[in-house]
Design a protein around this motif. Structure first.
Motif, PDB file in Angstrom:
ATOM      1  N   PRO A  77     -26.813  35.694  26.263  1.00 17.07           N
ATOM      2  CA  PRO A  77     -26.272  35.097  27.594  1.00 17.07           C
ATOM      3  C   PRO A  77     -27.160  34.616  28.126  1.00 17.07           C
ATOM      4  N   ARG A  78     -27.320  34.240  29.200  1.00 23.17           N
ATOM      5  CA  ARG A  78     -27.870  33.942  31.186  1.00 23.17           C
ATOM      6  C   ARG A  78     -27.180  34.909  31.678  1.00 23.17           C
ATOM      7  N   SER A  79     -28.464  36.270  32.399  1.00 23.84           N
ATOM      8  CA  SER A  79     -27.016  36.672  32.855  1.00 23.84           C
ATOM      9  C   SER A  79     -27.036  35.992  34.207  1.00 23.84           C
ATOM     10  N   GLY A  80     -27.640  34.908  35.096  1.00 26.76           N
ATOM     11  CA  GLY A  80     -27.100  34.348  35.698  1.00 26.76           C
ATOM     12  C   GLY A  80     -25.546  33.567  35.797  1.00 26.76           C
ATOM     13  N   LEU A  81     -25.236  33.438  34.713  1.00 27.23           N
ATOM     14  CA  LEU A  81     -24.030  32.835  34.219  1.00 27.23           C
ATOM     15  C   LEU A  81     -22.841  33.966  33.972  1.00 27.23           C
ATOM     16  N   ALA A  82     -23.467  35.275  33.541  1.00 26.36           N
ATOM     17  CA  ALA A  82     -22.651  36.399  33.474  1.00 26.36           C
ATOM     18  C   ALA A  82     -22.120  36.628  34.795  1.00 26.36           C
ATOM     19  N   VAL A  89     -21.856  34.343  25.741  1.00 32.08           N
ATOM     20  CA  VAL A  89     -22.148  33.840  24.490  1.00 32.08           C
ATOM     21  C   VAL A  89     -21.126  34.816  23.948  1.00 32.08           C
ATOM     22  N   LEU A  90     -19.912  34.407  23.331  1.00 34.85           N
ATOM     23  CA  LEU A  90     -19.307  35.210  22.834  1.00 34.85           C
ATOM     24  C   LEU A  90     -19.976  36.136  21.054  1.00 34.85           C
ATOM     25  N   ASN A  91     -21.066  35.558  21.024  1.00 30.31           N
ATOM     26  CA  ASN A  91     -21.111  36.891  19.379  1.00 30.31           C
ATOM     27  C   ASN A  91     -22.591  37.281  19.633  1.00 30.31           C
ATOM     28  N   ALA A  92     -22.816  37.588  20.963  1.00 26.62           N
ATOM     29  CA  ALA A  92     -24.339  38.025  21.633  1.00 26.62           C
ATOM     30  C   ALA A  92     -24.416  39.272  20.869  1.00 26.62           C
ATOM     31  N   PRO A  93     -25.410  39.149  20.153  1.00 22.11           N
ATOM     32  CA  PRO A  93     -27.249  37.764  20.218  1.00 22.11           C
ATOM     33  C   PRO A  93     -25.949  37.117  18.911  1.00 22.11           C
ATOM     34  N   ILE A 109     -17.820  31.119  26.059  1.00 21.22           N
ATOM     35  CA  ILE A 109     -16.244  32.048  26.619  1.00 21.22           C
ATOM     36  C   ILE A 109     -16.750  31.977  28.174  1.00 21.22           C
ATOM     37  N   ASN A 110     -15.498  31.117  28.850  1.00 20.78           N
ATOM     38  CA  ASN A 110     -15.505  32.591  30.383  1.00 20.78           C
ATOM     39  C   ASN A 110     -14.129  33.262  30.826  1.00 20.78           C
ATOM     40  N   LEU A 111     -15.307  34.042  31.107  1.00 14.53           N
ATOM     41  CA  LEU A 111     -14.441  35.328  31.058  1.00 14.53           C
ATOM     42  C   LEU A 111     -13.570  35.912  32.377  1.00 14.53           C
ATOM     43  N   ASP A 112     -13.754  34.836  33.639  1.00 13.25           N
ATOM     44  CA  ASP A 112     -13.484  34.295  34.912  1.00 13.25           C
ATOM     45  C   ASP A 112     -12.162  34.096  34.783  1.00 13.25           C
ATOM     46  N   PRO A 113     -10.906  35.353  35.433  1.00 10.58           N
ATOM     47  CA  PRO A 113      -9.496  35.225  35.190  1.00 10.58           C
ATOM     48  C   PRO A 113      -9.787  33.887  36.168  1.00 10.58           C
ATOM     49  N   GLU A 114     -10.125  33.475  36.943  1.00  8.04           N
ATOM     50  CA  GLU A 114      -9.116  32.632  38.024  1.00  8.04           C
ATOM     51  C   GLU A 114     -10.178  31.289  38.517  1.00  8.04           C
ATOM     52  N   HIS A 115     -11.118  31.284  37.708  1.00  6.31           N
ATOM     53  CA  HIS A 115     -11.948  29.797  38.314  1.00  6.31           C
ATOM     54  C   HIS A 115     -12.549  29.125  36.187  1.00  6.31           C
ATOM     55  N   THR A 116     -12.425  27.241  36.765  1.00  8.01           N
ATOM     56  CA  THR A 116     -12.906  26.893  35.716  1.00  8.01           C
ATOM     57  C   THR A 116     -14.367  26.866  35.891  1.00  8.01           C
ATOM     58  N   VAL A 117     -14.844  26.483  34.716  1.00 10.17           N
ATOM     59  CA  VAL A 117     -16.783  25.826  35.209  1.00 10.17           C
ATOM     60  C   VAL A 117     -16.919  25.195  33.972  1.00 10.17           C
ATOM     61  N   ARG A 118     -17.455  24.330  34.664  1.00 11.39           N
ATOM     62  CA  ARG A 118     -18.028  23.048  34.292  1.00 11.39           C
ATOM     63  C   ARG A 118     -19.391  22.810  33.801  1.00 11.39           C
ATOM     64  N   ALA A 126     -28.177  29.268  27.601  1.00  9.19           N
ATOM     65  CA  ALA A 126     -27.483  30.274  26.853  1.00  9.19           C
ATOM     66  C   ALA A 126     -29.752  30.287  26.980  1.00  9.19           C
ATOM     67  N   GLN A 127     -29.886  31.671  26.286  1.00  7.84           N
ATOM     68  CA  GLN A 127     -31.430  31.466  26.172  1.00  7.84           C
ATOM     69  C   GLN A 127     -31.691  31.863  24.667  1.00  7.84           C
ATOM     70  N   LEU A 128     -33.024  31.603  24.019  1.00  8.04           N
ATOM     71  CA  LEU A 128     -33.132  31.660  22.114  1.00  8.04           C
ATOM     72  C   LEU A 128     -35.038  32.940  22.468  1.00  8.04           C
ATOM     73  N   VAL A 129     -34.268  34.191  22.024  1.00  6.55           N
ATOM     74  CA  VAL A 129     -35.531  35.011  21.668  1.00  6.55           C
ATOM     75  C   VAL A 129     -35.553  34.537  20.467  1.00  6.55           C
ATOM     76  N   ILE A 130     -37.073  34.686  20.279  1.00 12.42           N
ATOM     77  CA  ILE A 130     -37.736  34.454  18.600  1.00 12.42           C
ATOM     78  C   ILE A 130     -38.685  36.166  18.269  1.00 12.42           C
TER      79      ILE A 130
END
Length: 162
Positions: A77-82, A89-93, A109-118, A126-130
């Protein structure tokens, strides 16, 4: 004693990146690190997505990669989005095996109980770590060697054995 304060570049491993659809914006086919020393490269949305509260979606990124043997791609997941929007990210990582050549898709997944995210095309999602990994050789055993922890499981750290 002197301390070397110069930034040491890590070794680079070549990872092939392919645009799934050559007609997509060029920014989608470019995986890169935002800053020197970052562990994660940005993954971006390849289509417009709207997530209502507690809604989830499998979001395409428009890219496929070829990892060398002995490497794995981990989608974090991106920490700022969270923190700011409650999106994770649902199955992180998420795991991208070295043999997978299909499009990278991110289950958000949007875990905010009130706001729609676009998310718009090109938004970072998200971010990809190799990472290198070790392929284990599993050996059947009738007994396992002892350890300090033994069989104490979830929540046992810091609790004295009874």
């Amino acid at each position: 004693m002197t301390v070397d304060t110069a930034y040491n570049e890590p070794e680079n491993t070549e990872v092939l990146v392919k645009a799934v659809d050559p007609a997509q914006p060029a920014c989608l086919a470019e995986l890169h690190y935002a800053h020197a020393g970052d562990a994660g490269a940005d993954l971006k949305a390849a289509e417009r997505v709207e997530l209502k509260p507690f809604e989830r979606a499998l979001v395409p990124t428009g890219v496929a990669i070829a990892l060398p043997a002995g490497y794995v791609g981990l989608v974090h997941p991106r920490s700022g989005l969270a923190a700011k929007q409650g999106v994770t990210v649902l199955n992180a990582p998420g795991t991208i095996d070295a043999g997978y050549r299909g499009e990278i898709k991110v289950p958000l997944i949007n875990l905010d109980p009130e706001h729609t995210v676009r998310f718009e095309v090109g938004d970072r999602i998200a971010q990809l770590v190799i990472q290198r990994y070790v392929e284990a050789r599993f050996v059947p055993a009738t007994a396992l060697p002892g350890s300090d922890r033994a069989e104490r499981g979830f929540g046992s750290t810091g609790v004295s054995a009874a």
